[in-house]
Design a protein around this motif. Structure first.
Motif, PDB file in Angstrom:
ATOM      1  N   TRP A  59       0.702  -1.261  -0.078  1.00  0.00           N
ATOM      2  CA  TRP A  59       0.038  -0.089   0.079  1.00  0.00           C
ATOM      3  C   TRP A  59       0.908   1.308   0.088  1.00  0.00           C
ATOM      4  CZ3 TRP A  59      -4.509   2.665  -0.831  1.00  0.00           C
ATOM      5  CH2 TRP A  59      -4.344   4.108  -0.098  1.00  0.00           C
ATOM      6  N   ASN A  60       1.899   1.353   0.947  1.00  0.00           N
ATOM      7  CA  ASN A  60       2.623   2.462   0.936  1.00  0.00           C
ATOM      8  C   ASN A  60       3.549   2.986  -0.392  1.00  0.00           C
ATOM      9  OD1 ASN A  60       2.106   2.691   3.720  1.00  0.00           O
ATOM     10  ND2 ASN A  60       4.056   1.568   4.577  1.00  0.00           N
ATOM     11  N   ARG A  61       3.957   1.726  -0.787  1.00  0.00           N
ATOM     12  CA  ARG A  61       4.545   1.929  -2.171  1.00  0.00           C
ATOM     13  C   ARG A  61       3.330   2.383  -3.303  1.00  0.00           C
ATOM     14  NH1 ARG A  61       7.212  -2.785  -0.865  1.00  0.00           N
ATOM     15  NH2 ARG A  61       5.852  -4.024  -2.203  1.00  0.00           N
ATOM     16  N   SER A  62       2.625   1.805  -3.664  1.00  0.00           N
ATOM     17  CA  SER A  62       1.343   2.270  -4.485  1.00  0.00           C
ATOM     18  C   SER A  62       1.059   3.561  -4.190  1.00  0.00           C
ATOM     19  CB  SER A  62       0.313   1.299  -4.243  1.00  0.00           C
ATOM     20  OG  SER A  62       0.628   0.066  -4.764  1.00  0.00           O
ATOM     21  N   TYR A  63       0.767   3.943  -2.863  1.00  0.00           N
ATOM     22  CA  TYR A  63       0.414   5.360  -2.409  1.00  0.00           C
ATOM     23  C   TYR A  63       1.194   6.150  -2.705  1.00  0.00           C
ATOM     24  CZ  TYR A  63      -0.812   9.141   0.897  1.00  0.00           C
ATOM     25  OH  TYR A  63      -0.989  10.309   1.307  1.00  0.00           O
ATOM     26  N   GLU A  64       2.394   5.997  -2.865  1.00  0.00           N
ATOM     27  CA  GLU A  64       3.457   7.126  -3.024  1.00  0.00           C
ATOM     28  C   GLU A  64       3.786   7.271  -4.706  1.00  0.00           C
ATOM     29  OE1 GLU A  64       5.686   8.976  -1.445  1.00  0.00           O
ATOM     30  OE2 GLU A  64       4.363   8.580   0.149  1.00  0.00           O
ATOM     31  N   GLU A  65       3.405   6.033  -5.475  1.00  0.00           N
ATOM     32  CA  GLU A  65       3.581   6.045  -6.800  1.00  0.00           C
ATOM     33  C   GLU A  65       2.456   6.814  -7.557  1.00  0.00           C
ATOM     34  OE1 GLU A  65       3.791   2.173  -8.470  1.00  0.00           O
ATOM     35  OE2 GLU A  65       5.770   1.704  -7.340  1.00  0.00           O
ATOM     36  N   MET A  66       1.166   6.342  -6.779  1.00  0.00           N
ATOM     37  CA  MET A  66      -0.084   7.309  -7.399  1.00  0.00           C
ATOM     38  C   MET A  66       0.020   8.923  -7.175  1.00  0.00           C
ATOM     39  SD  MET A  66      -3.888   7.069  -5.974  1.00  0.00           S
ATOM     40  CE  MET A  66      -3.664   7.349  -4.310  1.00  0.00           C
ATOM     41  N   THR A  67       0.581   9.109  -5.964  1.00  0.00           N
ATOM     42  CA  THR A  67       0.689  10.630  -5.619  1.00  0.00           C
ATOM     43  C   THR A  67       1.914  11.235  -6.285  1.00  0.00           C
ATOM     44  OG1 THR A  67       0.074  10.079  -3.239  1.00  0.00           O
ATOM     45  CG2 THR A  67       1.262  11.988  -3.478  1.00  0.00           C
ATOM     46  N   GLN A  68       2.831  10.546  -6.552  1.00  0.00           N
ATOM     47  CA  GLN A  68       3.884  11.139  -7.507  1.00  0.00           C
ATOM     48  C   GLN A  68       3.309  11.363  -9.069  1.00  0.00           C
ATOM     49  OE1 GLN A  68       7.378   8.716  -7.360  1.00  0.00           O
ATOM     50  NE2 GLN A  68       7.689   9.213  -5.178  1.00  0.00           N
ATOM     51  N   MET A  69       2.558  10.389  -9.426  1.00  0.00           N
ATOM     52  CA  MET A  69       1.980  10.519 -10.723  1.00  0.00           C
ATOM     53  C   MET A  69       0.807  11.539 -10.900  1.00  0.00           C
ATOM     54  SD  MET A  69       3.667   8.245 -12.617  1.00  0.00           S
ATOM     55  CE  MET A  69       2.526   8.001 -14.081  1.00  0.00           C
ATOM     56  N   LEU A  70       0.177  11.694 -10.005  1.00  0.00           N
ATOM     57  CA  LEU A  70      -0.731  12.699  -9.829  1.00  0.00           C
ATOM     58  C   LEU A  70      -0.426  13.978  -9.837  1.00  0.00           C
ATOM     59  CD1 LEU A  70      -3.566  10.998  -7.653  1.00  0.00           C
ATOM     60  CD2 LEU A  70      -3.941  11.744 -10.209  1.00  0.00           C
ATOM     61  N   ARG A  71       0.473  14.286  -9.032  1.00  0.00           N
ATOM     62  CA  ARG A  71       1.236  15.623  -9.020  1.00  0.00           C
ATOM     63  C   ARG A  71       2.027  15.836 -10.327  1.00  0.00           C
ATOM     64  NH1 ARG A  71       2.099  14.623  -3.070  1.00  0.00           N
ATOM     65  NH2 ARG A  71       0.770  15.920  -1.928  1.00  0.00           N
ATOM     66  N   MET A  72       2.731  14.807 -11.020  1.00  0.00           N
ATOM     67  CA  MET A  72       3.365  15.166 -12.192  1.00  0.00           C
ATOM     68  C   MET A  72       2.333  15.512 -13.445  1.00  0.00           C
ATOM     69  SD  MET A  72       5.619  12.447 -14.598  1.00  0.00           S
ATOM     70  CE  MET A  72       4.228  11.400 -14.814  1.00  0.00           C
ATOM     71  N   HIS A  73       1.061  14.979 -13.555  1.00  0.00           N
ATOM     72  CA  HIS A  73       0.050  15.267 -14.324  1.00  0.00           C
ATOM     73  C   HIS A  73      -0.350  16.633 -14.179  1.00  0.00           C
ATOM     74  CE1 HIS A  73       0.456  11.466 -16.576  1.00  0.00           C
ATOM     75  NE2 HIS A  73       0.264  10.746 -15.579  1.00  0.00           N
ATOM     76  N   VAL A  74      -0.581  16.981 -12.792  1.00  0.00           N
ATOM     77  CA  VAL A  74      -1.081  18.373 -12.748  1.00  0.00           C
ATOM     78  C   VAL A  74       0.078  19.293 -12.933  1.00  0.00           C
ATOM     79  CG1 VAL A  74      -1.616  19.946 -10.750  1.00  0.00           C
ATOM     80  CG2 VAL A  74      -2.808  17.777 -10.869  1.00  0.00           C
TER      81      VAL A  74
END
Length: 96
Positions: A59-74
């Protein structure tokens, strides 16, 4: 005539403001969820650790990856808006 070349980009700036607001809202929700999940070990008195530890790490890895990807797209969307604006400014300079 310097501002006569301005091109409306269909409220793209408003879209980016809304996108940033939704990202912040999602960060709050996901942060709360992450906090709750991280307390499972404490709530179970450590008994769930062998069962839960691997899932928590995943979960921690997935959470970090998702957060990074969303921020990157914004951030990419904000860069596109800025590029449009610079293009408008450059076009206006050429036209004057």
């Amino acid at each position: 005539m310097g501002d006569a070349f301005y091109v409306s980009h269909n409220k793209y700036a408003e879209v980016n403001v809304a996108l940033k607001a939704q990202l912040q809202k999602m960060d709050t929700i996901m942060g709360d969820l992450n906090g709750t999940l991280s307390r499972i070990e404490i709530a179970s008195g450590g008994k769930a650790t062998p069962l839960w530890e691997h899932l928590q790490q995943t979960w921690n890895r997935s959470y970090e990856e998702m957060t990074q990807m969303l921020r990157m797209h914004v951030d990419s969307s904000l860069i596109v808006a800025e590029t449009f604006l610079h293009g408008d400014d450059a076009g206006a300079r050429v036209m004057t």
